[in-house]
Write an enzyme that holds these catalytic residues in place. Structure first.
Site, PDB file in Angstrom:
ATOM      1  CB  CYS A  58      -0.964  -0.070   1.297  1.00  0.00           C
ATOM      2  SG  CYS A  58      -1.818   1.518   1.325  1.00  0.00           S
TER       3      CYS A  58
ATOM      4  CB  CYS B 221       1.207   1.863   4.704  1.00  0.00           C
ATOM      5  SG  CYS B 221      -0.264   0.741   4.894  1.00  0.00           S
TER       6      CYS B 221
ATOM      7  CG  HIS C  33      -7.229   7.509   0.773  1.00  0.00           C
ATOM      8  ND1 HIS C  33      -7.610   6.105   0.778  1.00  0.00           N
ATOM      9  CD2 HIS C  33      -7.119   8.077  -0.239  1.00  0.00           C
ATOM     10  CE1 HIS C  33      -7.919   5.962  -0.717  1.00  0.00           C
ATOM     11  NE2 HIS C  33      -7.595   7.222  -1.326  1.00  0.00           N
TER      12      HIS C  33
ATOM     13  CD  GLN D 152      -8.617  11.339  -4.259  1.00  0.00           C
ATOM     14  OE1 GLN D 152      -8.057  12.090  -5.269  1.00  0.00           O
ATOM     15  NE2 GLN D 152      -9.297  10.375  -4.456  1.00  0.00           N
TER      16      GLN D 152
END
Length: 345
Positions: free
Chosen positions: A70, A73, A169, A171
């Site tokens: 990922c 991470c 997450h 944006q």
């Protein structure tokens, strides 16, 4: 909260937001990254006047990597990621594959936690409060950039939504134009104010009151299913005071939102006893117009119409932008109020 700005290997900014007392952020990005890709292009549809972004470079963006690879991470020995540090609280960095870039806006990725296995609704109250403060800080910073017309923080969650990175997450888009949805909302608010002498959202809140579509209330916010909901699951979280954007919220309003939002997310995931795929979209005022008309609010919606069925945008919605909802808002609100919270408050 401490804010540290560093640079990634290709010159993109990375912003660390940490609780007081956290380690200093000094790690260096050791990757050998190629130069930044071509800037996006914006074209205007002559038939509607709406802008369309062309970003062909996004075809090569990372797509559903295994958890061990990922890119959101923290970095580990032999495995550098987009975040050079070995740990972090909240981090924001320029998207490597942006939809808007150069003179055509800016896109940032915002990681809510270093923990790959959790979700927003499982964050601590303190962490959600930090996230709200970071949203406000980035809104203010991006709004001050030349050419930015509107700032839009949002979160996509779930495979069904099209998420390609499972790490918790969101944006933040800094558009070089005012979006069509916002233009329409401002025009409607302006006409309503001219006719009634009162702000539209204020009357919407008054009409909802403690009625059948309200999910939860707090001192400063109300969460309700909108009367004309487009999506099979849709909730609006609206502050009681008219403010144009996140930076305008007081500390008390931010803290109150964090608590209410966790309550709402717990019930959304409790609706079908699974992680609900959703989009959480902040509606803020544009940078330089309509600020006296706008009323900040968060819209959370899902395409899941039953526990195992999706709503697809078919002929009427996609072709004519006329929405048909299979779920009555009052029924959804009653089910959400009765849903056992999957976690949280």
């Amino acid at each position: 909260m401490r804010h540290t700005v560093r640079l990634l290997a290709d010159g993109r900014e990375i912003h660390y937001y940490d609780a007081d007392g956290a380690p200093e952020r000094t790690a260096v990005d050791t990757r050998d990254l190629p130069p930044r890709g071509a800037a996006s292009e914006i074209r205007r549809d002559p038939l509607t006047g709406e802008c369309v972004a062309l970003a062909a470079h996004r075809q090569s963006r990372t797509y559903k990597p295994p958890a061990g690879l990922c890119p959101l991470c923290p970095s580990a020995p032999g495995r550098p990621t987009e975040v050079p540090e070995a740990d972090y609280d909240v981090v924001v960095f320029e998207n490597r594959f942006p939809s808007f870039s150069g003179d055509m806006g800016r896109c940032e990725v915002m990681c809510f936690t270093a923990d790959h296995t959790t979700s927003f609704g499982e964050l601590s109250l303190e962490r959600v409060g930090m996230v709200v403060d970071v949203w406000a800080d980035r809104t203010a910073a991006l709004s001050a950039m030349p050419g930015v017309a509107q700032v839009y923080p949002f979160e996509n969650r779930g495979d069904e939504i099209g998420v390609t990175l499972a790490h918790p997450h969101g944006q933040i888009y800094a558009y070089p134009f005012v979006t069509p949805r916002t233009e329409r909302m401002l025009a409607t608010a302006s006409a309503y104010l001219a006719e009634h002498g009162r702000p539209l959202m204020g009357d919407v809140l008054a009409a909802e009151g403690a009625g059948p579509r309200v999910i939860a209330e707090s001192a400063h916010w109300t969460a309700f299913v909108p009367e004309a909901a487009r999506w099979p699951v849709e909730v609006h979280l609206v502050p009681h005071r008219q403010v144009p954007d996140l930076p305008a919220l007081t500390a008390a309003e931010r803290a109150d939102f964090a608590e209410l939002y966790l309550r709402v997310l717990g019930r959304l995931d409790g609706l079908y006893d699974r992680e609900l795929p959703y989009i959480a979209a902040w509606h803020q005022a544009p940078v330089a117009e309509g600020r006296e008309l706008a009323w900040l609010h968060l819209q959370v919606f899902s395409i899941l119409r039953t526990a195992d069925k999706l709503k697809y945008l078919a002929g009427s919605e996609s072709g004519m932008a006329v929405w048909i909802n299979d779920v009555k808002p009052e029924d959804l609100a009653a089910r959400l109020r009765a849903a056992p919270p999957r976690y949280g408050f």
